[in-house]
Design a protein around this motif. Structure first.
Motif, short mmCIF file in Angstrom:
data_model
loop_
_atom_site.label_atom_id
_atom_site.label_comp_id
_atom_site.label_asym_id
_atom_site.label_seq_id
_atom_site.Cartn_x
_atom_site.Cartn_y
_atom_site.Cartn_z
N ASN A 299 50.66 -34.19 -30.09
CA ASN A 299 50.18 -35.36 -29.36
C ASN A 299 50.62 -36.63 -30.08
O ASN A 299 49.79 -37.40 -30.56
CB ASN A 299 48.65 -35.29 -29.23
CG ASN A 299 48.08 -36.46 -28.44
OD1 ASN A 299 48.80 -37.11 -27.67
ND2 ASN A 299 46.80 -36.74 -28.64
N PRO A 300 51.93 -36.89 -30.18
CA PRO A 300 52.41 -38.03 -30.97
C PRO A 300 52.06 -39.38 -30.38
O PRO A 300 52.20 -40.40 -31.06
CB PRO A 300 53.93 -37.81 -31.00
CG PRO A 300 54.22 -37.02 -29.77
CD PRO A 300 53.04 -36.12 -29.58
N TRP A 301 51.63 -39.43 -29.14
CA TRP A 301 51.26 -40.69 -28.49
C TRP A 301 49.76 -40.98 -28.65
O TRP A 301 49.21 -41.84 -27.96
CB TRP A 301 51.62 -40.63 -27.01
CG TRP A 301 51.11 -39.41 -26.32
CD1 TRP A 301 49.89 -39.23 -25.75
CD2 TRP A 301 51.81 -38.17 -26.15
NE1 TRP A 301 49.77 -37.97 -25.24
CE2 TRP A 301 50.94 -37.30 -25.47
CE3 TRP A 301 53.09 -37.73 -26.52
CZ2 TRP A 301 51.31 -35.99 -25.14
CZ3 TRP A 301 53.44 -36.43 -26.19
CH2 TRP A 301 52.58 -35.57 -25.52
N PHE A 302 49.09 -40.29 -29.56
CA PHE A 302 47.66 -40.53 -29.77
C PHE A 302 47.41 -41.99 -30.14
O PHE A 302 48.25 -42.66 -30.74
CB PHE A 302 47.11 -39.59 -30.84
CG PHE A 302 47.53 -39.90 -32.25
CD1 PHE A 302 46.67 -40.56 -33.12
CD2 PHE A 302 48.79 -39.51 -32.74
CE1 PHE A 302 47.04 -40.85 -34.42
CE2 PHE A 302 49.17 -39.80 -34.04
CZ PHE A 302 48.29 -40.46 -34.89
N ALA A 303 46.22 -42.47 -29.78
CA ALA A 303 45.91 -43.89 -29.97
C ALA A 303 44.84 -44.12 -31.03
O ALA A 303 44.57 -45.26 -31.41
CB ALA A 303 45.44 -44.51 -28.65
N SER A 304 44.21 -43.06 -31.53
CA SER A 304 43.22 -43.19 -32.59
C SER A 304 43.06 -41.86 -33.29
O SER A 304 43.43 -40.81 -32.75
CB SER A 304 41.86 -43.64 -32.03
OG SER A 304 41.22 -42.57 -31.34
N GLY A 305 42.50 -41.90 -34.50
CA GLY A 305 42.30 -40.67 -35.24
C GLY A 305 41.42 -39.68 -34.51
O GLY A 305 41.58 -38.45 -34.68
N ALA A 306 40.50 -40.18 -33.69
CA ALA A 306 39.62 -39.28 -32.95
C ALA A 306 40.40 -38.39 -31.98
O ALA A 306 39.97 -37.28 -31.67
CB ALA A 306 38.57 -40.10 -32.18
N ASP A 307 41.56 -38.87 -31.52
CA ASP A 307 42.37 -38.10 -30.57
C ASP A 307 42.97 -36.84 -31.20
O ASP A 307 43.32 -35.90 -30.48
CB ASP A 307 43.52 -38.96 -30.02
CG ASP A 307 43.03 -40.13 -29.19
OD1 ASP A 307 41.88 -40.08 -28.71
OD2 ASP A 307 43.80 -41.09 -29.03
N VAL A 308 43.14 -36.85 -32.51
CA VAL A 308 43.77 -35.70 -33.18
C VAL A 308 42.83 -35.08 -34.22
O VAL A 308 43.27 -34.29 -35.06
CB VAL A 308 45.10 -36.13 -33.85
CG1 VAL A 308 46.14 -36.46 -32.80
CG2 VAL A 308 44.90 -37.30 -34.79
N LYS A 309 41.58 -35.43 -34.16
CA LYS A 309 40.61 -34.90 -35.10
C LYS A 309 40.36 -33.42 -34.83
O LYS A 309 40.26 -32.98 -33.68
CB LYS A 309 39.29 -35.66 -35.00
CG LYS A 309 38.23 -35.24 -36.01
CD LYS A 309 36.98 -36.09 -35.86
CE LYS A 309 35.92 -35.68 -36.86
NZ LYS A 309 34.69 -36.49 -36.71
#
Length: 369
Positions: A299-309
């Protein structure tokens, strides 16, 4: 929480203070440090809290750069017995802004408790903690003074920064582990060769995960040379707007962090299988970092750390699997390979240069089986 924190310091021992303050300044280490055997648990907890005090001084004090550095050096002097930690802790705590977390404020105010525990440790542990804090205070401040949204100049600068804030911690933990066990100490040379990678892999993962939150604070730890080689200007980055050029540069950093984490697993496999607590302490961190890298890669287009937590379910799975397989080296390697499947891999020579080797096909773990 503030009321619970304010009651911590009343009528308890210094060791009890360490145990009680830890969950208020770190959720992750509050879970992993209790896995360690008693004497080592005390030293590692003290080491973490010492580093956290230094980090709070650097990040929270609303002072000119030179004044912040002076306080960092005074804290290092207090750990070395050259300054009164009671007075220093109260002075620094009084200068922390209102927005500082109560746990961090309480920790700084009770600096003397932490220092007394440090002074009561054996010589090897005490010197390892003091050396780590000395290096961290000087290096961390050096980089904080040059932060901007333009990023760091080179990959070698990111490598150096990660060393100052995390690689040196890996070296300190090696000293603490070796001082605890003669069976571990016989592997000191091999462990020391991998220790820096361990810390740097974890730190790089956090930097990638938190890059957008860092930008909101006016900070970017990404290297301009890596992103510039793909035609990306860091100062113009915006969250959620990834393109192929950004993804390629991000994958290069993911690959480097992945390589460091492979070294971290090799480090862990040098710990005797009988030391389940120490292995578990290391494996939880490695497992969560690998899964975080995988989420970022996917998910390289994530917008915050919560998106990839990493999810609570994945945390539970890491805990269960590392507990089950902690003494079986072959199974641990297979679990790592499964978690890292599809990640790019870059093997770095730790001098700043690296060569991309593609997907997870170049393995360096077989020697540890």
């Amino acid at each position: 929480m503030s009321r619970a924190v304010s009651n911590i310091e009343s009528s308890i021992s210094d060791l009890d203070f360490q145990d009680r303050i830890l969950p208020h300044v770190s959720r992750t280490f509050a879970l992993t440090i209790p896995l360690l055997p008693g004497r080592l648990r005390c030293a590692v907890s003290n080491a973490y809290l010492s580093c956290r005090i230094a980090d709070t001084i650097e990040d929270e004090l609303p002072l000119a750069s030179d004044d912040t550095l002076a306080y960092l050096r005074q804290f290092a002097d207090a750990l070395a017995g050259r300054r009164d930690p009671e007075r220093l802790g109260r002075e620094i705590a009084a200068r922390l802004p209102e927005g500082t977390l109560q746990g961090e404020r309480q920790l700084v105010r009770n600096m003397a408790r932490v220092v007394r525990v440090t002074c009561a440790l054996d010589d090897r542990a005490r010197e390892a903690i003091r050396h780590c804090v000395d290096v961290m205070c000087e290096g961390m401040h050096r980089f904080q003074c040059r932060t901007s949204l333009r990023g760091l100049d080179r990959m070698s600068d990111l490598d150096t920064y990660c060393y100052y804030v995390a690689g040196v911690v890996g070296e300190m933990l090696t000293e603490l582990f070796c001082g605890y066990s003669s069976e571990i100490d016989v592997h000191q040379a091999e462990l020391s060769a991998l220790a820096r990678s361990f810390g740097q892999g974890l730190q790089m993962t956090n930097i990638l995960k938190d890059q957008w939150e860092d930008r909101q604070r006016g900070v970017c730890w990404l290297p301009r040379d890596v992103f510039g080689s793909h035609g990306v200007e860091l100062a113009r980055l915006r969250p959620g707007r990834a393109d192929n050029r950004f993804c390629a540069a991000l994958d290069e950093l993911i690959g480097i962090a992945h390589g460091y984490l492979r070294d971290a697993l090799a480090f862990t496999l040098l710990i005797p299988p009988e030391e389940k607590g120490i292995r578990g302490f290391c494996l939880w961190a490695i497992g969560l970092a690998v899964l975080t890298l995988r989420r970022i890669h996917e998910n390289p287009w994530f917008a915050s750390g919560a998106d990839v937590k990493v999810s609570h379910g994945e945390v539970f799975l890491v805990r269960a699997l590392t507990r089950m397989a902690g003494r079986n080296d072959a199974m641990l390697v297979r679990l790592f390979e499964t978690a890292a499947e599809g990640l790019p891999l870059v093997r770095s020579d730790r001098s700043g240069s690296a060569a991309l080797t593609g997907e997870s096909g170049v393995l360096h773990l077989d020697d540890w089986l």
